[in-house]
Write an enzyme that holds these catalytic residues in place. Structure first.
Site, PDB file in Angstrom:
ATOM      1  N   PHE A   1       0.858  -1.199   0.000  1.00  0.00           N
ATOM      2  CA  PHE A   1       0.000   0.000   0.000  1.00  0.00           C
ATOM      3  C   PHE A   1       0.882   1.232   0.000  1.00  0.00           C
ATOM      4  O   PHE A   1       1.744   1.385   0.854  1.00  0.00           O
ATOM      5  CB  PHE A   1      -0.935   0.026   1.213  1.00  0.00           C
TER       6      PHE A   1
ATOM      7  N   ASP B   1       9.044   2.851   1.609  1.00  0.00           N
ATOM      8  CA  ASP B   1       7.857   3.556   2.068  1.00  0.00           C
ATOM      9  C   ASP B   1       7.729   3.279   3.568  1.00  0.00           C
ATOM     10  O   ASP B   1       7.277   2.210   3.976  1.00  0.00           O
ATOM     11  CB  ASP B   1       6.635   3.054   1.297  1.00  0.00           C
TER      12      ASP B   1
ATOM     13  N   LYS C   1       2.317   9.796   8.256  1.00  0.00           N
ATOM     14  CA  LYS C   1       1.557   9.380   9.440  1.00  0.00           C
ATOM     15  C   LYS C   1       2.056   9.968  10.765  1.00  0.00           C
ATOM     16  O   LYS C   1       1.678  11.071  11.112  1.00  0.00           O
ATOM     17  CB  LYS C   1       1.461   7.850   9.482  1.00  0.00           C
TER      18      LYS C   1
END
Ligand SMILES: *Cc1c(COP(=O)(O)O)cnc(C)c1O
Length: 405
Positions: A140, A225, A254
């Site tokens: 993702f 990532d 995040k």
């Protein structure tokens, strides 16, 4: 249209685009790892806003940074630089392999920048034929069209017409499949060092070493990532720090803002040089308000005490979940690293992770899922031990409910 303002869950379906299906409760206040909804019902937060609230809700250091900066200067745009951005970029450079920083507002945007930079780097140093991006099944990377196409879930990327080209996917942790597809035409490999949304799947150490070696052999950039794994989540500032490899580009978002939107792409000076003036940008990227909060987050998280505390808390979670599992036998495995933990449903409960999430909410516990087979826990990195204990008591009640149903 004329609709009265009505702050209920039902209103959501009246005024919002239907791409989300939020739960029935509407939280209105948070303090540390506790949250209260409109009716005053209290929850323990093992979800952390999907691995974002790394210092819980309304941490005094973050509230202080936000209000202090909020009374000074909110926004300029990149027509000018600003002090909080310079400070945060310097801290990120000093703490990592990187020499250069690009700020964005979300994980997808940081990844978009990384992919665009990789394509330009290959185009300018080799040529147009070096354009292949390799990524992994279940990965993702965000929801912009480029990042969702690089992500490994067709359900998210299909249905929007022609996709960006020259993107290949192979199974995660499969060295042979990876070796078979990488070539001198490969411009970049994008991966999560520990897949989050895909189900809390750690990269094998040998796989990481093989990927790094093959990237070097074929002159391809390795992009990590770390949007979910970064900023202390795994017990290191960044997950790559506990592996034997160093990426060429790293993205972080995040937890970097602890709840305030901010993201960054980190890379070396040599690679960064290819994102020349005017080639990429963002109105808000590196905005003083976001960077002031990011600075406060890093100051608290990047300390030996907080990082060691993540590993202690991981043990409390593992011990507690294993004990619950001995009683009810719902997980085949508890996996993950630091405070990115997944309980994997065994055969008897296959496909039912959502049932555990719903039952948890009824018992006053917020948790997450990662696909239909994994219950995911991504709490605050400084969650008090007492809240872990009480949260696990509530989770056990939820498990008992699902077990008895
Ligand atoms: C959440 C996430 C993203 C996307 O971040 P957004 O801020 O939602 O754009 C990208 N990569 C990983 C690994 C993530 O967990």
């Amino acid at each position: 249209m004329s609709i009265d303002i009505n702050l209920t869950r039902a209103q959501f379906d009246e005024v919002m685009v239907p791409n989300y299906a939020p739960s029935a409760i509407i939280p209105v206040r948070g303090d540390g790892s506790r949250v209260w909804d409109q009716t005053g019902k209290e929850f323990i937060d093992f979800a952390g806003g999907i691995a974002v609230n790394c210092l819980g809700h309304c941490h005094p250091a973050l509230v202080g940074a936000l209000t202090t900066q909020g009374e000074k200067l909110w926004h300029l745009s990149n027509v000018m630089t600003n002090e909080p951005a310079l400070e945060l970029a310097t801290k990120l450079v000093n703490a990592t392999f990187a020499d250069r920083v690009y700020f964005a507002n979300s994980g997808a945007e940081a990844n978009e920048a990384a992919l665009k930079l990789a394509r330009r780097f290959a185009l300018e140093t080799v040529g147009a034929e070096k354009d292949q991006i390799i990524a992994f099944d279940k990965a993702f990377h965000g929801r912009t069209f480029f990042t969702v196409s690089v992500g490994g879930q067709a359900a998210y990327s299909d249905g929007f017409g022609p996709k960006p080209e020259s993107i290949s996917h192979v199974p995660f942790n499969d060295i042979a499949a990876f070796e078979a597809i990488i070539s001198d035409k490969t411009c970049a490999v994008m991966m999560e060092p520990l897949q989050g949304e895909g189900g809390i799947i750690d990269a094998d150490p040998e796989f990481l070493i093989a990927v790094r070696a093959l990237c070097d052999k074929h002159n391809a950039l390795l992009i990590f990532d770390e949007v979910q794994t970064g900023v202390g989540r795994t017990g290191e500032l960044y997950a790559y720090m506990s592996t034997d490899v160093v990426p060429d580009i790293l993205t972080t978002a995040k937890a970097l803002g602890g709840g305030f939107p901010i993201a960054a792409m980190l890379t070396t000076a040599t690679i960064a040089a290819h994102l020349k003036i005017g080639t990429h940008g963002s109105t808000y990227g590196g905005n003083p308000l976001a960077c002031a909060v990011g600075n406060a987050v890093l100051d608290v998280v990047n300390t030996p005490e907080v990082l060691a505390g993540v590993k202690q808390r991981e043990q409390l979670f593992r011990d507690g979940l294993n004990k619950i599992n001995e009683k009810y036998d719902v997980f085949s495995e508890v996996r993950g690293k630091g405070l990115l933990i997944g309980g994997v449903m065994n055969e008897k409960f296959a496909g039912r992770s959502r049932d555990f999430l719903v039952a948890s909410a009824q018992e006053g516990l917020m948790c997450l899922i990662a696909g239909a087979n994994v219950v995911r826990f991504t709490p605050s990195l400084v969650i008090p031990h007492a809240d872990i204990e009480e949260g696990l008591v509530r989770f056990e009640r939820a498990v008992a409910k699902v077990f008895a149903a």
